[in-house]
Every structure is written in C-alpha cells, then in structure tokens.
Scaffold this active site. Sequence first.
Site, PDB file in Angstrom:
ATOM      1  N   TYR A 143       0.778  -1.131  -0.031  1.00 55.77           N
ATOM      2  CA  TYR A 143      -0.090   0.159  -0.286  1.00 55.77           C
ATOM      3  C   TYR A 143       0.890   1.287   0.017  1.00 55.77           C
ATOM      4  CZ  TYR A 143      -4.681  -1.925   0.729  1.00 55.77           C
ATOM      5  OH  TYR A 143      -5.941  -2.620   0.420  1.00 55.77           O
ATOM      6  N   LYS A 194       2.644 -15.428   1.905  1.00 50.17           N
ATOM      7  CA  LYS A 194       3.318 -16.301   0.756  1.00 50.17           C
ATOM      8  C   LYS A 194       4.781 -16.442   0.796  1.00 50.17           C
ATOM      9  CE  LYS A 194       1.352 -17.360  -2.808  1.00 50.17           C
ATOM     10  NZ  LYS A 194       0.807 -18.829  -3.081  1.00 50.17           N
ATOM     11  N   ASP A 227      -3.138 -17.896   0.125  1.00 45.86           N
ATOM     12  CA  ASP A 227      -4.431 -18.707  -0.948  1.00 45.86           C
ATOM     13  C   ASP A 227      -4.851 -19.937  -0.371  1.00 45.86           C
ATOM     14  OD1 ASP A 227      -1.760 -20.070  -0.777  1.00 45.86           O
ATOM     15  OD2 ASP A 227      -2.078 -20.609  -2.818  1.00 45.86           O
ATOM     16  N   ASP A 251      -6.428  -7.225   3.849  1.00 48.07           N
ATOM     17  CA  ASP A 251      -7.706  -6.607   2.828  1.00 48.07           C
ATOM     18  C   ASP A 251      -8.433  -7.416   2.339  1.00 48.07           C
ATOM     19  OD1 ASP A 251      -9.245  -4.439   1.888  1.00 48.07           O
ATOM     20  OD2 ASP A 251      -7.913  -4.768  -0.063  1.00 48.07           O
ATOM     21  N   ASP A 255     -12.480  -9.127   3.719  1.00 48.11           N
ATOM     22  CA  ASP A 255     -13.547  -9.227   2.863  1.00 48.11           C
ATOM     23  C   ASP A 255     -14.350 -10.526   3.082  1.00 48.11           C
ATOM     24  OD1 ASP A 255     -13.548  -6.577   2.340  1.00 48.11           O
ATOM     25  OD2 ASP A 255     -13.925  -6.935   0.239  1.00 48.11           O
TER      26      ASP A 255
END
Length: 371
Positions: A143, A194, A227, A251, A255
Amino acid sequence: MAANKKLLILPGDGIGPEVMREVRRVIDWMSRRRAISFDMEEGLVGGAAIEAEGSPCPDVTVEKAKAADAVLFGSVGGPRWDSLPFDQRPELGILRLRKDLGLFANLRPALVLDALVDASSLKADIVRGVDIMVVRESTGGVYFGEPRGVETLPDGKRRGFDTDVYHEDEIARVARVAFDLARKRRNKVTSVEKANVMQSGRLWRAVVGEIQKAEYPDVELENMYADNCAMQLCSRPKQFDVILGNNLFGDVLSDLAAALTGSLGMLPSATLGAVDPVTGKRHALYEPIHGSAPDIAGKGIANPLAQILSFAMLLRWSFALDEDATLLETAVAKVLSGGLRTADIMQPGMARVGTSVMGEAVVRELDKMAA
Ligand code: IPM
Ligand code: MG
C-alpha cells in the site's frame, strides 16, 4: 459525570452520513442514560473533502484526528470521483489517516450472529458459531512501498509496479497485537503470507515465529499460505481464531471472512496505533468495513449496524467502557433476533426496515435493557 472524551466524526461519502446519523442517536442515548459524554467534532474526508477543500484528506482533518481520543469514520469514495488522478482519489483519505496517525493494526472481527446464520451464502452448519478476528497490518506493505508507478518504456509499452516491503519491527508490532488478542480469545494465531514466493513473506513468517517463541510460547501459532487460507475460510472457517496478515492479504481475507457472516453491512473494525508510553493513550479509528455503497446511498435503506458496532468497538478499545460496549452489542443482537432486517440481510418471514427504523430499534432495545 465522567470526563469528556474527544471524538472526531468523519461521515465521508455515500451511505457514510446516513448510517452515522443512527450512531448519533446511540451517542445521545449513552450521554442521557449512561452519563458518558463526548466532545464531538465533525470533519471532512474523502469525496466530501475534495468538493469542499480540494483534498481527500485536508491537513485540518489530520490535525483534528490527532487531537481526538478516537475517530469514528464512515466511508469514502463513489463513481463521481472515479476519474480523478490516482493521487487525488477519495480513498487516499483513509490511507493518509492510517499512515499519519500510525494506525498499524487493523482489527476486523467476523462474527456470525445466531440470528443471521441463514443470511450467509455458506451452509448454516459451516458458519454457525464462527468467530474470527482478522488482524491486518495497515501502514506498510504494498500500500505504501516505494518505488511504485506506471512508466512508459522506450518501445512505448507501459509497465506498472509496486513494492511490497516490510521492516521486521513493523511485522513484530502487529504480531504482538495479534498474540495479545489471541490470549483473550481462544489462544490461536494463524499467520498468513506467501513465504513460498515472496521475500517479504519469508521475513514475515520468520519474525512472527521469533516473537511467538520469545514472548508468547503459550499461544498456538500456525503459519498458512494466504491462498490456502482463502480456501480454508470457505471450507472450515471454525478452525480460525485470530488471523494475522499483511496489508494486502489482510484486506482480501477480511472481505472474505466478512462475507461468511452474511453481510458486509454488519461488520465493524478498529484501527489502532501504538500505546504512548507516557500518556498511555493510543490513536484509534473505527469504521464499518462495508464502504460507501454508492448504489444505495441516499435511499434510506443502508444497514446502520456496522457503524453502530464500530462505535461499540470504540467504547471498548479507546475508553475501556466494556460494559457499555457489550450492552450495545447485545441490543443489536436482540433487534436482529426480534426479526428486523435491512435489505442487505433480509430473510423470508422477517420485517424489512430502513436505516432510521433500524437505528431507532437499537435505541429502543437499549432503553428496555437499561430499564
Ligand atoms: C478497506 C478498503 C480500503 C483498503 C480502500 C478503500 C483504500 O478496501 O479498508 O479494506 O484497501 O484498505
Ligand atoms: Mg478492503
């Protein structure tokens, strides 16, 4: 009467102002019935601030936020500002506040209320009882990392790039927030990255492991690829207690966790800074995670509960008013079990209501409980 608490209210855009009005009712109730008084100020942020001041986050808003004990934030953005240059978008309002106030720990609870089990798109058996806290790092990573940009190469083709970068101290401080939270919950942290493809992810995993070993040996730590975490959230969400992730994974996964609960319109969040060793205070901002929902703005149908529950988080985290926070959360749960629903969580057999009827119902429930 308890000492006044300084509150900055930033309604922002879209449904922000209309759901914030319902919080005002709750604040009025708290000052009438619980003798909790606030010094309240309003400020501009997002598209509203662009219109009035030419900036999505004017300096005066940042100054007010720094001077406040807590910030209650609505939402920013909308199609009206979509064509603005990248560095003038309304979203920069929230990003600048996070950065300038040092709000590095974003707490996003995903709690499935019994009354809403059937509003989830997943089977009731899979989501019943889900109670997850996503702890998202919120002042670092991709970000804010430099370099970033879109450049034109000598052959005329464009190349876009961002930088995902983390200093170990940034990882350590947000990891501590996650471990501290886990101790008050079910004592488990799932840290996501990751590490198999990203160097910053490799460091993330190493640092989180070191902190756990040195400072939180009593808390269970599980490392998981981001993932895989997305997949597990949809198949076996009950395995999770606290999920810790960087800015981008946090983020996305917050959601996803939110969607499990049946409605984004239900979920609050808190974004916290470091505790000042001298004053014992910390900057903090509270916002619903649903965003500005421009498609339904101004129609009086938005769900005000996430904004109201954000205020409950504010009572708990900024003012240690746990009892009042719980009272408010219980009032919300009771309104839902009583059968009232806004459009986003509507179910067969329930009574569909708009924003202000929902807000009034929460206050009525508070009245009953306090009687
Ligand atoms: C969020 C939002 C923001 C983010 C946007 C509005 C900049 O998606 O708070 O999750 O990406 O952080
Ligand atoms: Mg988001």
